[in-house]
Motif scaffolding. Structure first.
Motif, PDB file in Angstrom:
ATOM      1  N   VAL A 173     -24.912   9.738  24.458  1.00 16.38           N
ATOM      2  CA  VAL A 173     -23.680  10.667  24.666  1.00 16.38           C
ATOM      3  C   VAL A 173     -24.874  11.289  25.489  1.00 16.38           C
ATOM      4  CG1 VAL A 173     -23.022  10.544  22.736  1.00 16.38           C
ATOM      5  CG2 VAL A 173     -24.394  12.328  22.546  1.00 16.38           C
ATOM      6  N   GLU A 174     -23.883  12.388  26.139  1.00 15.86           N
ATOM      7  CA  GLU A 174     -24.941  13.780  27.252  1.00 15.86           C
ATOM      8  C   GLU A 174     -24.948  14.866  27.179  1.00 15.86           C
ATOM      9  OE1 GLU A 174     -26.250  11.932  30.059  1.00 15.86           O
ATOM     10  OE2 GLU A 174     -25.935   9.812  29.473  1.00 15.86           O
ATOM     11  N   PRO A 175     -26.472  14.724  27.465  1.00 15.07           N
ATOM     12  CA  PRO A 175     -26.525  16.798  26.478  1.00 15.07           C
ATOM     13  C   PRO A 175     -25.660  17.693  27.126  1.00 15.07           C
ATOM     14  CG  PRO A 175     -28.460  15.496  27.642  1.00 15.07           C
ATOM     15  CD  PRO A 175     -27.501  15.200  27.713  1.00 15.07           C
ATOM     16  N   ASP A 176     -24.813  17.051  28.324  1.00 15.01           N
ATOM     17  CA  ASP A 176     -23.803  17.978  28.784  1.00 15.01           C
ATOM     18  C   ASP A 176     -22.851  18.281  28.057  1.00 15.01           C
ATOM     19  OD1 ASP A 176     -23.361  15.863  29.695  1.00 15.01           O
ATOM     20  OD2 ASP A 176     -22.082  16.947  31.748  1.00 15.01           O
ATOM     21  N   GLU A 177     -22.441  17.389  27.745  1.00 13.31           N
ATOM     22  CA  GLU A 177     -21.328  17.323  26.301  1.00 13.31           C
ATOM     23  C   GLU A 177     -21.496  17.756  25.311  1.00 13.31           C
ATOM     24  OE1 GLU A 177     -20.402  12.230  28.025  1.00 13.31           O
ATOM     25  OE2 GLU A 177     -21.169  12.457  26.241  1.00 13.31           O
ATOM     26  N   VAL A 178     -22.475  17.717  24.877  1.00 14.41           N
ATOM     27  CA  VAL A 178     -22.852  18.370  23.390  1.00 14.41           C
ATOM     28  C   VAL A 178     -23.148  19.908  23.734  1.00 14.41           C
ATOM     29  CG1 VAL A 178     -25.113  18.778  21.776  1.00 14.41           C
ATOM     30  CG2 VAL A 178     -24.736  16.004  22.505  1.00 14.41           C
ATOM     31  N   ASP A 179     -23.408  20.421  24.388  1.00 12.81           N
ATOM     32  CA  ASP A 179     -23.217  21.404  24.944  1.00 12.81           C
ATOM     33  C   ASP A 179     -21.839  22.028  25.186  1.00 12.81           C
ATOM     34  OD1 ASP A 179     -25.695  21.745  24.936  1.00 12.81           O
ATOM     35  OD2 ASP A 179     -26.373  21.814  27.538  1.00 12.81           O
ATOM     36  N   GLN A 180     -21.018  21.033  25.939  1.00 14.36           N
ATOM     37  CA  GLN A 180     -18.936  21.519  25.471  1.00 14.36           C
ATOM     38  C   GLN A 180     -18.352  21.529  24.543  1.00 14.36           C
ATOM     39  OE1 GLN A 180     -16.409  18.378  27.160  1.00 14.36           O
ATOM     40  NE2 GLN A 180     -15.601  20.036  28.500  1.00 14.36           N
ATOM     41  N   LEU A 181     -19.562  20.732  23.259  1.00 12.97           N
ATOM     42  CA  LEU A 181     -18.942  21.175  22.068  1.00 12.97           C
ATOM     43  C   LEU A 181     -19.474  22.398  21.236  1.00 12.97           C
ATOM     44  CD1 LEU A 181     -17.170  20.124  19.350  1.00 12.97           C
ATOM     45  CD2 LEU A 181     -19.329  18.489  19.026  1.00 12.97           C
ATOM     46  N   THR A 182     -20.868  22.863  21.896  1.00  9.80           N
ATOM     47  CA  THR A 182     -20.976  23.663  21.268  1.00  9.80           C
ATOM     48  C   THR A 182     -20.105  25.154  21.446  1.00  9.80           C
ATOM     49  OG1 THR A 182     -23.162  22.903  21.362  1.00  9.80           O
ATOM     50  CG2 THR A 182     -22.844  25.292  21.162  1.00  9.80           C
ATOM     51  N   ASP A 183     -20.326  25.374  22.959  1.00 11.91           N
ATOM     52  CA  ASP A 183     -19.067  26.168  23.476  1.00 11.91           C
ATOM     53  C   ASP A 183     -17.544  26.240  22.799  1.00 11.91           C
ATOM     54  OD1 ASP A 183     -20.290  26.412  25.468  1.00 11.91           O
ATOM     55  OD2 ASP A 183     -19.970  26.094  27.233  1.00 11.91           O
ATOM     56  N   ARG A 184     -17.198  24.983  22.385  1.00 12.71           N
ATOM     57  CA  ARG A 184     -16.137  24.585  21.991  1.00 12.71           C
ATOM     58  C   ARG A 184     -16.169  25.146  20.205  1.00 12.71           C
ATOM     59  NH1 ARG A 184     -14.774  24.898  25.822  1.00 12.71           N
ATOM     60  NH2 ARG A 184     -14.567  22.311  27.067  1.00 12.71           N
ATOM     61  N   LEU A 185     -17.152  24.898  19.694  1.00  8.55           N
ATOM     62  CA  LEU A 185     -17.215  25.603  18.412  1.00  8.55           C
ATOM     63  C   LEU A 185     -17.974  27.026  17.949  1.00  8.55           C
ATOM     64  CD1 LEU A 185     -19.377  22.976  16.847  1.00  8.55           C
ATOM     65  CD2 LEU A 185     -16.680  22.857  16.285  1.00  8.55           C
ATOM     66  N   THR A 186     -17.959  27.479  19.506  1.00  5.56           N
ATOM     67  CA  THR A 186     -18.723  29.681  19.535  1.00  5.56           C
ATOM     68  C   THR A 186     -17.209  29.583  19.061  1.00  5.56           C
ATOM     69  OG1 THR A 186     -20.198  29.157  20.850  1.00  5.56           O
ATOM     70  CG2 THR A 186     -18.508  31.237  21.153  1.00  5.56           C
ATOM     71  N   GLU A 187     -16.140  29.100  19.452  1.00 13.39           N
ATOM     72  CA  GLU A 187     -14.737  29.815  19.242  1.00 13.39           C
ATOM     73  C   GLU A 187     -14.204  29.745  18.156  1.00 13.39           C
ATOM     74  OE1 GLU A 187     -12.682  31.267  21.824  1.00 13.39           O
ATOM     75  OE2 GLU A 187     -14.951  30.974  22.816  1.00 13.39           O
ATOM     76  N   VAL A 188     -14.520  28.658  17.460  1.00 13.20           N
ATOM     77  CA  VAL A 188     -13.981  28.680  16.141  1.00 13.20           C
ATOM     78  C   VAL A 188     -14.835  29.255  14.809  1.00 13.20           C
ATOM     79  CG1 VAL A 188     -14.149  26.483  14.046  1.00 13.20           C
ATOM     80  CG2 VAL A 188     -13.753  25.752  16.658  1.00 13.20           C
ATOM     81  N   ALA A 189     -15.981  29.383  15.291  1.00 17.05           N
ATOM     82  CA  ALA A 189     -16.939  30.114  14.967  1.00 17.05           C
ATOM     83  C   ALA A 189     -16.438  31.472  15.177  1.00 17.05           C
ATOM     84  CB  ALA A 189     -18.448  29.910  14.758  1.00 17.05           C
ATOM     85  N   LEU A 190     -15.894  31.754  16.391  1.00 12.17           N
ATOM     86  CA  LEU A 190     -15.475  33.604  16.281  1.00 12.17           C
ATOM     87  C   LEU A 190     -13.991  33.816  15.236  1.00 12.17           C
ATOM     88  CD1 LEU A 190     -17.110  34.374  19.672  1.00 12.17           C
ATOM     89  CD2 LEU A 190     -17.668  35.243  17.540  1.00 12.17           C
ATOM     90  N   GLY A 191     -13.678  32.805  15.183  1.00 10.78           N
ATOM     91  CA  GLY A 191     -12.183  33.145  14.580  1.00 10.78           C
ATOM     92  C   GLY A 191     -11.334  32.199  15.987  1.00 10.78           C
ATOM     93  N   ARG A 192     -11.691  31.526  17.055  1.00 10.84           N
ATOM     94  CA  ARG A 192      -9.846  32.098  18.414  1.00 10.84           C
ATOM     95  C   ARG A 192     -10.128  30.050  18.063  1.00 10.84           C
ATOM     96  NH1 ARG A 192     -13.903  35.815  21.223  1.00 10.84           N
ATOM     97  NH2 ARG A 192     -14.427  34.529  22.237  1.00 10.84           N
ATOM     98  N   ALA A 193     -10.153  29.557  17.443  1.00 13.88           N
ATOM     99  CA  ALA A 193      -9.676  27.963  17.811  1.00 13.88           C
ATOM    100  C   ALA A 193     -10.010  27.410  16.149  1.00 13.88           C
ATOM    101  CB  ALA A 193     -10.790  27.411  18.754  1.00 13.88           C
ATOM    102  N   LEU A 194      -9.195  25.992  16.006  1.00 14.78           N
ATOM    103  CA  LEU A 194      -9.961  25.519  15.056  1.00 14.78           C
ATOM    104  C   LEU A 194     -10.084  23.819  15.288  1.00 14.78           C
ATOM    105  CD1 LEU A 194      -6.356  25.996  13.284  1.00 14.78           C
ATOM    106  CD2 LEU A 194      -8.192  27.181  12.433  1.00 14.78           C
ATOM    107  N   LEU A 195     -11.299  23.511  14.519  1.00 14.82           N
ATOM    108  CA  LEU A 195     -11.887  22.158  14.083  1.00 14.82           C
ATOM    109  C   LEU A 195     -11.255  21.206  13.583  1.00 14.82           C
ATOM    110  CD1 LEU A 195     -14.305  20.341  14.811  1.00 14.82           C
ATOM    111  CD2 LEU A 195     -15.842  21.517  12.815  1.00 14.82           C
TER     112      LEU A 195
END
Length: 405
Positions: A50-72
């Motif tokens: 996998v590529e680093p930018d894909e990993v960073d994209q997931l980190t962005d998505r999980l940031t939203e989960v951690a802040l209560g604005r999304a689910l995983l």
């Protein structure tokens, strides 16, 4: 099985220093150390999966989960096998993942991040080194074969190269499915086999998968697995069983999330239906008080496993539901965000878990019992569980700052 790690030549110097002398749990006893070094060298020369930018994209998505604005929603096979990872099987699992994610998204009015247990879940920890048949316990296709003979269970480091090739092919199906469905799809697996994981660390990223986690049997705070995940720029996860204490969880959080970055650390509770409401509250409160913005996930599978009189591992749907309900009740009582679910399922028509709307009975288990390790929900049972969770989510207030990602 525990052994002191040997020097890992050919990996990033900082990573090698962090692992030096640390105990490595659940590693195979390779018969030929020279061959292991050759395989690690070969893996290190291959492109990342996998590529680093894909990993960073997931980190962005999980940031939203951690802040209560999304689910995983994380799910897939207990143990991927080389033979069963056909394109049809992979697509069936991904369809189940996306269908369940859609149900949760509609019910919660929140984005749902779909992460498959896929393209890397080839190694398995085991409670005992030897099984009841007297043979070495099956540790996953990346180590040896599940065939019940002494020769088949002999660890073969060359299988790590096969695992890489199978993961690469699986990722091709994942990316094609993402393009066809216009969905984001991410991969994950337990970062268990260090000889495989370490050569695929590049520039601080573990590029064997987007999301890597440590299991209940390898979460030694001073061990090699925690040392590895501390060094990675990936979002990382940690499984927590009912025996964990709040002070231990805080120590893990300090080690793996020292900068308190939302989305960096996911804590995956696997308490069992009888223990979740007893054990989980103190952990959630301690982490919140310490200011770690973690993602909380519920794994309702591993704490609810039992063995039938016929010797088959199974899980009952009702016990899974009970743990899920307890998990949501705890977070509701503490005004904490229940980040989502970590499930073992397949889109295939298997008979491995009891109950559900089809009321699968114990005598039916042998009909299509195909798992290489632990029992999985079949596609209908997974959707049944998602529908029940959707009803729970519909009773929760939607955060005013919820955003689409």
């Amino acid at each position: 099985m525990t052994e002191v790690s040997t020097p890992y030549d050919g990996i990033e110097p900082g990573l090698a220093r962090s692992l030096a002398g640390r105990a490595a749990d659940q590693q195979p006893q390779w018969p030929d150390s020279g061959q292991v070094r050759e395989v690690r060298k070969a893996l290190g020369a291959l492109p990342p999966l996998v590529e680093p930018d894909e990993v960073d994209q997931l980190t962005d998505r999980l940031t939203e989960v951690a802040l209560g604005r999304a689910l995983l929603l994380q799910g897939g096979d207990c143990a991927e096998t080389f033979a069963q990872n056909t394109p049809e099987h992979v697509r069936a699992n991904l369809r189940t993942l996306l269908h369940c994610a859609t149900l949760l998204r509609v019910a919660s009015a929140l984005p749902v991040v779909p992460v498959g247990r896929i393209a890397g879940q080839y190694a398995k920890p085991r409670s005992e080194p030897v099984g009841s048949d007297g043979l070495p316990s099956y540790r996953g296709d990346i180590v040896h074969s599940a065939t019940a003979t002494a020769e088949a269970r002999r660890p073969d480091p060359r299988r790590m190269l096969t695992a890489y090739a199978v993961a690469q092919a699986t990722l091709g199906v994942v990316r094609a499915t993402a393009a066809e469905t216009h969905a984001e799809l991410f991969t994950s697996h337990e970062a268990l086999l260090l000889d495989y994981e370490l050569p695929l660390v590049r520039a601080g990223y573990g590029l064997s998968g987007h999301f890597l986690w440590i299991g209940e049997r390898t979460r030694n705070l001073d061990g090699a697995h925690v040392a590895l995940l501390r060094q990675l720029r990936n979002p990382v996860g940690l499984k927590l069983g009912p025996g964990v204490r709040a002070e231990q969880v805080l120590a893990y959080a300090r080690a793996l999330d020292p900068d308190r970055r939302p989305g960096r650390l996911t804590l995956i509770s696997r308490m069992g239906a009888d223990r979740v409401t007893e054990v989980l509250p103190s952990l959630v409160e301690a982490v919140a008080t310490a200011g770690h913005p973690v993602v909380w996930l519920c794994d309702p599978m591993h704490g609810n496993t039992r063995t039938t009189a016929a010797g088959l591992k199974t899980r009952h749907f009702d016990r899974i539901v009970t743990e899920v309900e307890g998990y949501f009740a705890v977070h509701r009582a503490l005004n904490s965000h229940p980040g989502g679910l970590h499930l073992e399922f397949t889109g295939d028509d298997v008979t491995e878990c009891l109950g559900g709307r089809e009321n699968l009975r114990e005598e039916q288990l042998p009909q299509r019992y195909l798992t290489a390790c632990d029992p999985r929900l079949n596609g209908r049972q997974a959707l049944d569980l998602a529908r029940l969770v959707a009803k729970i989510l519909m009773r929760r207030p939607v955060p005013q700052d919820a955003v689409q990602v």
